[in-house]
Design a protein around this motif. Structure first.
Motif: not given
Lengths: 705, 352
Positions: A340-353, A400-409
């Motif tokens: 696929a032309a576009d096939d990436a995993i979107e990861v959002v990291v919430v850095n608590g520190d 807000a999480f529309r394109d997010v595949d993984v959320l890292v807290l």
């Protein structure tokens, strides 16, 4: 060698027929009406020749034909002592047959499953009178017969099942199927001994996975499909296949990579140390590239192709295949991918520190791990501060999480009370969530706000050695990873995490009612990395920090593959990357409010309707290949591959059979030996025809007056 | 007509077919003789005369030199006048020179009587199509008859078959009717049984005009009436022909053989069953290989003996093979009739 119908040997008397036919029933002489009879005089030689055999080769061929025909009719068979051990007294039994893909391996021209069915035949024949026997296979859709006194029920069920084209991918392991067998036994009334005869190969997923006894006190008797000493051939397999963008070559270019393994034969004495194997890349119906790979035994050897999608093509089915027609296990010689032309995993990291020191910054370790090698293009990492996350959620809500595949807290104290429900909802709908702990984490807040997501509820963070009963150790080591965990599927051996030393860990509340899986654990047995499936989503919890605050986990060589595998696992529940891969038999959930249509590799179309919670479940993923998913006007794809673990045909050492010698029964199983004779008969028939034609054409045509 | 031509002791003539138009040269394909004589042979014989070496003695004027003086134009000799001679034949110049009465005699040209003696026995049935011995003999006989008819010579035919003789057409006659009847007789008499040579010669000999041309067409392989009298019959036949020769007849024997009889091509090991076409001898089963050498030796001895006997008796023997074109065989036979030297044209290759 024995004859099943020895009386038919009398047919050998028929061998006299062609001899008599040659002597007496010779062909009529060609008549010639002649005028000069006056000068014809028969000599002595001619009169004796009439009784002589004129065509010895033809006679011999016909005699051989007749003899072979008689021998075939007598059905010669060799009796082999199968060494099947059965309980000597009448008992209740269930035959558990391994239906996994490794049973497809062909040994001596027959698959292991066919050998196993022969073993079952011998076993059924040797059961003491009065025994009852049932059947179960590791094929989830396979036959299931409750124990009965008629062994033919088992035979017939096996025969029907075999004709359906088994074995197949995605079968249970023998250990997973064992409870089903004991459940069948428990339905039988009486106090007689209960035995599970497990028939299969001695691989890690086959007989090697079995315990000595099953629940309910049933005895488990492993019956190998073939003897351990019997030579088994080597085979090659594609164990991994994926692709990644290659923007440095072309905006639409990609690298397609696969990993090949040469599984050794049972004996390496005669095997070449290296073998050249052709590998082919096909996109659509076109073979784009072909190369050869040198495979030593056992090692995982990578192969890489590059390809550029055309501008009109956003999605293309690709196949990586080994061109080895004589491979004894062909099903793992092919891997299917969607390019696929576009096939990436979107990861959002919430850095608590956040920290300016890299050694104490979670995001830096994560981004470094993600940026190593192949994952840089497959994983897109974005970092957010806690307040940024909260403000976006408050503004956009679920979007807000529309394109997010993984959320890292990562070391986040806890999501705020108004944000947490949105996270819970998104996880239920398929988003992945990974929680890593640290000094800032407030266990109570997590339990209160994300409690239903957590694999186990948090208790408190402790320093190792200060926990009750653990005063002697100052650091906790990491036990070998559980490679059976779905997140680590495709990985092998030691992940390289066993040298990890953790100084602080988060203790968890034991809860046997809460479903969870442990992927990593400390040497003390405490869980280190847990996962849980919630709704359609997946949640992971790391009980130590992902930076160097509490442990030196980021310094270990297994850190990068662990991060990559876990993110991929968490994202794949949502189809992360758009062109996700499933292993055969893996269930796939779809969030949808309308019916969807699945087109399988065989062309079959499945219609799935969503349930009340808006989920449609695809369970029938047993056929490897390309799948298309039509949801309304949108279309997505997925591919199914054989779990590489199923290709492992390495035999394990089995414990001796639990039966005593007095309970062993050696059964003579008749192995048919007459089938090959039909070929010989065919050859002799052809020779006979040739000899007859030669004899006919060799003569002078008669002239008539 | 049928009753008039019926001869005692002979077979009744076959029923006369419906009259068929016969052309003057007998060469139409619709004519029965035209069917017997191949077109190439007819074309070859179109302007060729039938000539014999010795003078003839015909009853009527013809084209052949006669053995007696006659009314021709060529001077022959003189003789003394005797009372009763025609005074118009006195040669007055010779009378003046010799001073006595002498008559002038001139050469005469008579017709030639051609009698065909045909072996119609089963042995002549060997072969297929134009290579069948009887068909080949028919072509030669037809060619001779056609030549004789064209130059006005009378033609007769005698036939022996099925242990009987047919001499109804033996006395030579000329004319289209005779030619048509002869062709009809040939085509309606399939080869069958054996030819009774002794009876046939006994019937033919008294019916021959003086100085006839007798052409015998046969294979002369097995002329006997029993299985053990072949040599005896053959000897009697040749003796009878020699007597005819002594009575000033021209006798020509045309021996018609098939290539198979000359080469014996069955040299394989496969079993063969030989059956006698004359229905005289018992069948013989044997591999051809075992028979061939002995057969060829015996046949060669037989043919050599025949050659020697014919030469000794003054008989012309022309041996033809049906494998050669019939026009070649025919031209060879005409040459022999005209007095050219030559032996039998076909030889047997005797194995070593």
């Amino acid at each position: 060698m024995t004859l099943l119908a020895p009386a038919l040997l009398l047919g050998l008397l028929g061998l006299a027929a062609p001899v008599i036919a040659h002597l007496l029933g010779r062909e009529p002489p060609q008549p010639i009406r002649f005028a000069a009879m006056r000068f014809l005089h028969a000599t002595e030689r001619s009169s004796t020749q009439r009784r002589a055999i004129q065509d010895w080769p033809l006679l011999i061929v016909r005699l051989l034909l007749l003899a072979l025909l008689v021998v075939v009719l007598t059905r010669p068979s060799s009796t082999e002592q199968t060494g099947v051990a059965v309980v000597g007294e009448p008992h209740d039994a269930v035959v558990l047959v391994d239906a996994s893909r490794s049973m497809e391996l062909r040994v001596d021209g027959r698959s292991l499953l066919e050998h196993a069915i022969d073993q079952v035949d011998g076993l059924l024949a040797s059961l003491p009178p009065g025994s009852r026997v049932g059947l179960l296979t590791t094929d989830p859709d396979g036959p299931r017969e409750e124990p009965s006194a008629d062994p033919d029920v088992v035979r017939d069920a096996l025969e029907r099942w075999k004709t359906d084209g088994h074995p197949r991918a995605g079968a249970w392991t023998m250990a997973e199927a064992l409870p089903g067998a004991t459940a069948l036994l428990q339905r039988v009334e009486g106090e007689r001994p209960r035995v599970v005869y497990a028939v299969g190969d001695a691989t890690a997923r086959g007989l090697g996975s079995l315990p000595k006894a099953a629940e309910g006190g049933a005895l488990v008797v492993p019956v190998p499909a073939i003897d351990a000493e019997q030579p088994r051939p080597e085979h090659v397999a594609i164990e991994q296949a994926h692709w990644e963008p290659a923007p440095e070559l072309d905006p639409r270019a990609m690298r397609i990579q696969a990993a090949l393994r040469r599984h050794p034969a049972s004996s390496l004495d005669d095997a070449a140390p290296e073998r050249r194997v052709p590998v082919v890349l096909r996109v659509g119906d076109t073979e784009l590239a072909r190369t050869e790979v040198v495979l030593p035994f056992g090692e995982l050897v990578p192969v890489e192709f590059t390809h550029t999608l055309s501008s009109e093509q956003d999605l293309a089915p690709a196949v990586i295949a080994l061109d080895v027609p004589d491979d004894p296990m062909p099903s793992d010689d092919t891997r299917h991918l969607w390019l696929a032309a576009d096939d990436a995993i979107e990861v959002v990291v919430v850095n608590g520190d956040p920290s300016e020191l890299r050694a104490h910054d979670e995001v830096w370790f994560l981004s470094t791990a993600v940026g190593v090698g192949d994952d840089e293009q497959r994983l897109r990492l974005r970092s957010l501060a806690p307040d940024q996350l909260e403000s976006r959620v408050r503004e956009q809500g679920r979007q807000a999480f529309r394109d997010v595949d993984v959320l890292v807290l990562a070391n986040l104290r806890a999501p705020s009370p108004d944000v947490a429900p949105t996270i819970v909802e998104q996880v239920h709908r398929g988003m992945g969530l990974w929680i890593t702990v640290g000094d800032r984490v407030q266990a109570d807040a997590y339990n209160a706000r994300l409690g239903e997501l957590l694999p186990l509820r948090m208790r408190e963070a402790v320093r190792v050695g200060t926990a009750p009963g653990r005063t002697e150790a100052r650091a906790e080591g990491m036990a070998p990873a559980d490679l059976a965990h779905p997140a680590f599927r495709g990985l092998r051996g030691d992940l390289g995490l066993t040298g990890t030393r953790a100084r602080r860990v988060m203790l968890l509340e034991p809860d046997p009612q809460r479903e969870h899986q442990i992927a990593l654990s400390f040497t003390s047995g405490a869980p280190a990395l847990l996962t849980r499936e919630v709704g359609v989503g997946r949640v992971a919890l790391l009980t130590t920090s992902i930076d160097r605050d509490w442990a030196d986990l980021p310094l270990r060589p297994g850190f990068v593959p662990m991060i990559s595998s876990m993110l991929g696992y968490l994202a794949s529940a949502d189809g992360g990357g758009g062109t996700g891969q499933l292993v055969a038999g893996e269930v796939r959930h779809f969030r949808t409010e309308q019916a969807i249509t699945i087109t399988t590799p065989t062309g079959q179309q499945l219609s799935l309707a969503p349930d009340d919670e808006g989920q449609a479940v695809l369970e029938d993923t047993y056929v490897p290949g390309h799948y298309r998913v039509d949801i309304g006007d949108t279309q997505s794809v997925l591919s199914v591959a054989v779990d590489p673990v199923e290709s492992d045909t390495q035999w394990q050492a089995l414990d001796p059979t639990p039966l005593q010698d007095g309970e062993r029964r050696h059964v003579a199983v008749a192995v048919p030996r007459w089938r090959g004779l039909w070929w010989l008969i065919g050859l002799l028939l052809a020779a006979e025809a040739v000899l007859r034609l030669r004899s006919r054409w060799g003569g002078q045509p008669a002239r008539r007056g | 007509m049928a009753d008039r031509e019926r001869e005692p002791g002979g077979l009744p003539p076959p029923p006369r077919p419906a009259a068929t138009p016969a052309t003057s040269d007998g060469g139409d394909d619709g004519n029965a003789l035209g069917r017997l004589v191949p077109a190439p042979l007819r074309e070859l014989l179109r302007a060729r005369p039938l000539l014999v070496r010795r003078p003839v003695w015909g009853q009527r004027h013809g084209r052949h030199a006669a053995a007696r003086a006659g009314l021709g134009l060529d001077f022959r000799d003189h003789r003394a006048y005797v009372p009763g001679d025609d005074p118009r034949r006195l040669d007055w110049r010779a009378v003046a020179r010799r001073e006595r009465l002498v008559l002038r005699r001139t050469e005469s040209e008579d017709e030639l009587s051609l009698v065909l003696v045909l072996d119609g026995g089963g042995g002549m049935a060997y072969g297929e199509g134009p290579q069948q011995k009887l068909a080949y003999a028919h072509a030669i006989a037809g060619g001779l008859a056609w030549m004789a008819h064209r130059q006005g010579d009378p033609v007769g035919l005698s036939l022996g078959r099925q242990q009987a003789v047919d001499v109804s057409l033996t006395r030579p006659r000329s004319g289209r009717e005779r030619l048509s009847a002869l062709a009809q007789r040939l085509t309606e008499a399939p080869p069958l049984g054996r030819c009774p040579w002794i009876s046939l010669m006994n019937e033919v000999a008294p019916r021959l005009p003086r100085r006839s041309l007798v052409v015998v067409l046969s294979d002369l392989l097995d002329p006997g009436m029993r299985s053990d009298d072949a040599d005896e019959v053959q000897d009697e036949l040749l003796r009878g022909l020699a007597q005819l020769r002594a009575r000033q007849h021209d006798v020509v024997i045309v021996q018609v053989l098939h290539p198979d009889e000359l080469t014996f091509p069955w040299a394989e090991r496969s079993m063969l069953r030989f059956e006698d076409l004359r229905e005289l001898r018992a069948p013989l089963e044997a591999p051809g290989r075992s028979l061939r050498d002995e057969y060829l030796r015996r046949l060669a001895a037989h043919l050599h003996a025949l050659d020697d006997r014919c030469e000794a008796e003054g008989l012309v023997l022309v041996r033809v093979s049906t494998g050669q074109p019939v026009q070649d065989a025919f031209m060879g036979m005409l040459a022999r009739l005209a007095g050219e030297a030559g032996a039998a044209t076909v030889e047997v290759e005797v194995p070593a």
